[in-house]
Enzyme design. Structure first.
Site, mmCIF file in Angstrom:
data_model
loop_
_atom_site.group_PDB
_atom_site.id
_atom_site.type_symbol
_atom_site.label_atom_id
_atom_site.label_comp_id
_atom_site.label_asym_id
_atom_site.label_seq_id
_atom_site.Cartn_x
_atom_site.Cartn_y
_atom_site.Cartn_z
ATOM 1 C CB SER A 31 -0.850 0.081 1.283
ATOM 2 O OG SER A 31 -1.912 -0.792 1.244
ATOM 3 C CG HIS A 62 -2.546 -2.257 -3.536
ATOM 4 N ND1 HIS A 62 -1.493 -3.099 -3.289
ATOM 5 C CD2 HIS A 62 -2.956 -1.811 -2.336
ATOM 6 C CE1 HIS A 62 -1.275 -3.161 -1.999
ATOM 7 N NE2 HIS A 62 -2.151 -2.395 -1.384
ATOM 8 C CG HIS A 84 -4.602 -7.313 -0.238
ATOM 9 N ND1 HIS A 84 -4.543 -6.437 -1.298
ATOM 10 C CD2 HIS A 84 -3.635 -6.936 0.635
ATOM 11 C CE1 HIS A 84 -3.565 -5.571 -1.068
ATOM 12 N NE2 HIS A 84 -3.007 -5.852 0.088
ATOM 13 C CE1 TYR A 86 -8.343 -5.756 0.848
ATOM 14 C CE2 TYR A 86 -6.676 -6.476 2.415
ATOM 15 C CZ TYR A 86 -7.113 -5.602 1.440
ATOM 16 O OH TYR A 86 -6.295 -4.570 1.047
ATOM 17 C CD GLU A 87 -7.471 -7.181 -3.729
ATOM 18 O OE1 GLU A 87 -7.743 -6.783 -4.868
ATOM 19 O OE2 GLU A 87 -6.317 -7.443 -3.356
ATOM 20 C CB ALA A 114 0.766 -0.528 4.895
ATOM 21 C CG MET A 212 -5.391 -6.656 6.719
ATOM 22 S SD MET A 212 -6.711 -5.581 6.166
ATOM 23 C CE MET A 212 -7.068 -4.673 7.685
ATOM 24 C CB SER A 213 -0.587 -8.302 2.489
ATOM 25 O OG SER A 213 0.456 -7.528 3.036
ATOM 26 C CG ASN A 236 -2.300 1.722 11.657
ATOM 27 O OD1 ASN A 236 -1.961 1.359 10.526
ATOM 28 N ND2 ASN A 236 -2.848 0.898 12.529
ATOM 29 C CG HIS A 248 -6.981 2.335 2.679
ATOM 30 N ND1 HIS A 248 -6.061 1.338 2.907
ATOM 31 C CD2 HIS A 248 -6.906 2.607 1.350
ATOM 32 C CE1 HIS A 248 -5.457 1.026 1.782
ATOM 33 N NE2 HIS A 248 -5.950 1.784 0.819
HETATM 34 N N1 HPA Z 1 -4.180 -3.705 10.954
HETATM 35 C C1 HPA Z 1 -4.201 -4.508 9.880
HETATM 36 N N2 HPA Z 1 -3.660 -4.164 8.724
HETATM 37 C C2 HPA Z 1 -3.062 -2.978 8.633
HETATM 38 C C3 HPA Z 1 -3.010 -2.097 9.726
HETATM 39 C C4 HPA Z 1 -3.603 -2.492 10.946
HETATM 40 O O1 HPA Z 1 -3.600 -1.759 11.952
HETATM 41 N N3 HPA Z 1 -2.332 -0.996 9.314
HETATM 42 C C5 HPA Z 1 -1.989 -1.217 8.012
HETATM 43 N N4 HPA Z 1 -2.432 -2.407 7.599
#
Ligand code: HPA
Length: 273
Positions: A31, A62, A84, A86-87, A114, A212-213, A236, A248
């Protein structure tokens, strides 16, 4: 979602484009980290959409391109835009992409992502070298029949994030005065961010970052004897660690701040491969 073909058929389609190049290193950009691709020279870009059977990436931040060219004097193959779970992609889709890379001659894989920090002393904007992972997504890219020509049925996951690569990148970071944390990445399926209770649980499990990847790509790469370097851009804090909500846009903003440092590090690393 795309019903994808065998990696052999996909590699066959890509080979004519990359004539004259023999990349041994592939980079998967996470990302907001797509800018590294702009540093690639003498490049050829192939849209995922133009490769029959290749999955499409649908997340903002992406793109969906395969870029082949030169970075730090070396031939590289770059995936600008990843897949991903989740897609809605099946985990086997990711295995097919990685096996395609292997068939194209890739032996080294650099993965970036990320991620959320699980440590109070690793703030947004940090870079974390992944030293190991926890597969908490409940899926696995190797499920299904195994092609013994591409890897063993029960692959070991020790040294999944290659020790010699980790030593090298730490040396380079020190030399460049770039702070590089070291930690364990835990993968959730997503797409929702975690609850505060989940974040507390993951801290107890021994994870340092959550995302998530990456994990399916790494499992598939290790299965086919590709050496991996993984780096997370911390965008974050995990939910509940501060009073701010995760979103996001913030992820993309923090990724762009740390991306410059990461681009520099990766370029230096590739030079030494
Ligand atoms: N959680 C899951 N996936 C992420 C996060 C998070 O806090 N930050 C960036 N991708």
């Amino acid at each position: 979602m795309t019903d994808i073909q065998s990696p052999h058929k996909i590699a066959e389609q890509i080979r004519p484009y990359i004539k004259g190049f023999s990349p041994q290193t592939a980079i998967i950009l996470g990302s907001g980290l797509g800018d590294l691709a702009n540093q690639i020279t003498d490049s050829i870009t192939i849209k995922y959409a133009d490769i029959k059977g290749f999955p499409q990436s649908s997340v903002s931040g992406h793109k969906g391109c395969l870029i082949i060219g030169k970075l730090s004097g070396k031939d590289v193959l770059c995936l600008q835009g990843r897949f991903h779970l989740y897609e809605g992609h099946k985990p086997q889709v990711i295995d097919t992409v990685i096996k395609t890379l292997k068939l194209l001659g890739i032996n080294n894989l650099i993965v970036t992502n990320a991620a959320g920090s699980l440590k109070n002393d690793m703030p947004p904007g940090s870079l974390m070298l992944i030293n190991d992972h926890i597969n908490f997504c409940g899926q696995n890219p190797l499920i299904g029949p195994n092609d013994d020509n591409l890897g063993p049925r029960f692959p070991a996951m020790h040294n999944a994030y290659d020790n010699s690569f980790r030593e090298k990148i730490h040396q380079l970071a020190q030399q460049e005065n770039i702070k590089l944390y070291d930690g364990t990445y835990l993968m959730v399926l997503g797409p929702n961010f975690e609850t505060a209770a989940e974040i507390r649980a993951f801290q107890i499990l021994g994870a340092d970052a959550v995302g998530m990847s990456t994990v399916p790509e790494v499992i598939s790469a290790v299965h086919s004897d590709i050496k991996v370097l993984g780096i997370s851009v911390i965008t974050n804090y995990g939910t509940g660690m501060t009073h701010k909500d995760n979103n996001h846009e913030e992820t993309l903003h923090q990724a762009s701040i740390a991306a410059d440092k990461l681009c520099r590090l990766i370029q230096l690393f590739i030079k030494e491969l």
